[in-house]
Write a protein that holds these residues in place. Structure first.
Motif, short mmCIF file in Angstrom:
data_model
loop_
_atom_site.label_atom_id
_atom_site.label_comp_id
_atom_site.label_asym_id
_atom_site.label_seq_id
_atom_site.Cartn_x
_atom_site.Cartn_y
_atom_site.Cartn_z
N HIS A 32 5.92 -34.20 -2.11
CA HIS A 32 5.92 -35.41 -1.29
C HIS A 32 5.56 -36.64 -2.12
N ALA A 33 4.63 -36.46 -3.06
CA ALA A 33 4.26 -37.57 -3.94
C ALA A 33 5.45 -38.00 -4.79
N ARG A 34 6.24 -37.04 -5.27
CA ARG A 34 7.43 -37.37 -6.06
C ARG A 34 8.46 -38.11 -5.20
N TYR A 35 8.64 -37.65 -3.98
CA TYR A 35 9.61 -38.31 -3.11
C TYR A 35 9.21 -39.76 -2.85
N ARG A 36 7.93 -40.01 -2.69
CA ARG A 36 7.47 -41.36 -2.38
C ARG A 36 7.58 -42.30 -3.58
N GLU A 37 7.77 -41.74 -4.76
CA GLU A 37 7.97 -42.56 -5.95
C GLU A 37 9.45 -42.72 -6.29
N ALA A 38 10.32 -42.02 -5.60
CA ALA A 38 11.76 -42.05 -5.90
C ALA A 38 12.39 -43.35 -5.40
N PRO A 39 13.52 -43.74 -5.98
CA PRO A 39 14.21 -44.96 -5.52
C PRO A 39 14.64 -44.89 -4.05
N TRP A 40 14.78 -43.66 -3.55
CA TRP A 40 15.24 -43.47 -2.17
C TRP A 40 14.07 -43.14 -1.22
N SER A 41 12.86 -43.49 -1.63
CA SER A 41 11.67 -43.12 -0.86
C SER A 41 11.68 -43.69 0.56
N ALA A 42 12.38 -44.79 0.78
CA ALA A 42 12.39 -45.40 2.12
C ALA A 42 13.04 -44.49 3.15
N ALA A 43 13.82 -43.50 2.69
CA ALA A 43 14.45 -42.58 3.63
C ALA A 43 13.51 -41.47 4.08
N ILE A 44 12.32 -41.37 3.46
CA ILE A 44 11.38 -40.29 3.74
C ILE A 44 10.36 -40.73 4.78
N GLY A 45 10.14 -39.87 5.77
CA GLY A 45 9.14 -40.11 6.79
C GLY A 45 7.81 -39.47 6.43
N PRO A 46 6.96 -39.22 7.40
CA PRO A 46 5.64 -38.65 7.15
C PRO A 46 5.69 -37.20 6.65
N PHE A 47 4.55 -36.75 6.18
CA PHE A 47 4.33 -35.37 5.77
C PHE A 47 3.88 -34.59 7.01
N LEU A 48 4.65 -33.59 7.39
CA LEU A 48 4.33 -32.81 8.58
C LEU A 48 3.35 -31.70 8.23
N CYS A 49 2.28 -31.59 9.02
CA CYS A 49 1.24 -30.61 8.73
C CYS A 49 0.78 -29.93 10.02
N PRO A 50 0.72 -28.59 10.04
CA PRO A 50 0.11 -27.92 11.20
C PRO A 50 -1.34 -28.36 11.35
N ALA A 51 -1.78 -28.58 12.55
CA ALA A 51 -3.15 -29.00 12.77
C ALA A 51 -4.14 -27.98 12.22
N SER A 52 -3.75 -26.71 12.22
CA SER A 52 -4.64 -25.66 11.73
C SER A 52 -4.86 -25.72 10.23
N ARG A 53 -4.06 -26.53 9.52
CA ARG A 53 -4.18 -26.59 8.06
C ARG A 53 -4.68 -27.96 7.58
N ILE A 54 -5.24 -28.75 8.47
CA ILE A 54 -5.63 -30.10 8.08
C ILE A 54 -6.78 -30.10 7.07
N ASP A 55 -7.69 -29.14 7.17
CA ASP A 55 -8.78 -29.10 6.19
C ASP A 55 -8.25 -28.77 4.80
N GLU A 56 -7.26 -27.89 4.74
CA GLU A 56 -6.63 -27.56 3.46
C GLU A 56 -5.96 -28.78 2.87
N LEU A 57 -5.27 -29.54 3.70
CA LEU A 57 -4.63 -30.77 3.22
C LEU A 57 -5.68 -31.74 2.70
N ALA A 58 -6.74 -31.96 3.47
CA ALA A 58 -7.76 -32.92 3.08
C ALA A 58 -8.43 -32.52 1.76
N ALA A 59 -8.60 -31.22 1.54
CA ALA A 59 -9.25 -30.75 0.33
C ALA A 59 -8.37 -30.93 -0.90
N LEU A 60 -7.05 -30.84 -0.72
CA LEU A 60 -6.14 -30.90 -1.86
C LEU A 60 -5.52 -32.28 -2.07
N LEU A 61 -5.70 -33.17 -1.13
CA LEU A 61 -5.08 -34.49 -1.24
C LEU A 61 -5.84 -35.31 -2.29
#
Length: 271
Positions: A32-61
């Motif tokens: 997702h970080a690579r996509y947001r740096e790409a020339p076509w990043s405006a075509a990308i929406g949010p990062f979808l995450c299961p609510a059950s994995r939000i702590d994992e996301l927060a720890a690795l972000l």
């Protein structure tokens, strides 16, 4: 077209964590970080995450990585509220998504959200769509256009019926799963995949009063040229109107549909 043009902006939500991709969290976030740096990043929406994995996301972000997250609710009660709070602290919470069959489990998890999608059933969705509107807890609908088995893909007529019902109610929607290519196709495994370009054209047909049978025609089209013939005549006003209805779609491999659009000349700066 540039990815910031009305037809393409924020078109593909990053569902790398979900089937069939099932990317590990670290891999999905790095992509997702690579996509947001790409020339076509405006075509990308949010990062979808299961609510059950939000702590994992927060720890690795990474501390310097600020992303927009959309939570797909798969937990209830205190866990759901924790997921919302963590997403709001760790990133920008774009919206919530939940299924119609989870509504009775924890209404508070959705109440007051910045934006919320209600996933409606594949057929018999009228009662669920009646719960969607600008002033209701759910501002837009969500419809599943695929899965991990051939039978998970709705027929042209089923998807057309959903598009017509949304147009009749002036309800916006997002799609999820199955839209990996620009044009309708059949995979080697027998999956009848709807095409992204087909859906964009079909959305416009529904908006202009098309019947279910009429909307099903572009959904069944397997050649790009007739679909491109529609889109090439759209001005910014039509493109904006189509996207106000068809808000986005979730895809576990965002470069697949965008690569197809680039090959058809509809997306510049894609590499």
């Amino acid at each position: 077209m540039r990815p910031s043009d009305p037809l393409l902006a924020g078109l593909v939500d990053d569902a790398a964590l979900f089937p069939p991709g099932n990317a590990p969290m670290s891999v999905a976030l790095a992509g997702h970080a690579r996509y947001r740096e790409a020339p076509w990043s405006a075509a990308i929406g949010p990062f979808l995450c299961p609510a059950s994995r939000i702590d994992e996301l927060a720890a690795l972000l990474p501390a310097d990585q600020d992303i927009r997250v959309a939570l797909v609710m798969d937990v209830t009660a205190a866990a759901a509220m924790h997921a919302r709070g963590t997403a709001q602290r760790a990133s920008a919470l774009a919206w919530l998504e939940t299924r119609h069959d989870r509504l009775g489990e924890d209404p508070a998890a959705v109440s007051g959200a910045p934006f919320a999608y209600l996933e409606v059933p594949r057929t018999g969705f009228d009662a669920a769509l009646d719960l969607v509107g600008d002033t209701l807890p759910f501002q837009a609908a969500k419809y599943r256009t695929g899965g991990v088995a051939p039978e998970a893909f709705p027929t042209e007529r089923e998807l057309a019926a959903f598009l017509v019902a949304c147009a009749a109610r002036d309800v916006s929607f997002k799609l999820t799963a199955g839209l990996h290519h620009a044009v309708r196709s059949t995979t080697d495994d027998g999956f009848e995949q709807h095409g992204l370009l087909n859906v964009l054209v079909a959305t416009r047909v529904a908006q202009t009063g098309g019947s279910v049978e009429e909307v099903a025609v572009p959904l069944a089209q397997r050649r790009a040229d007739p679909l491109l013939g529609f889109v090439e005549h759209w001005d910014d006003g039509i493109c904006t109107g189509v996207r106000e209805a068809f808000r986005s779609f979730g895809c576990c491999g965002v470069t697949d549909p965008l690569g197809d659009l680039a090959a058809l000349g509809l997306l510049a700066d894609f590499a």
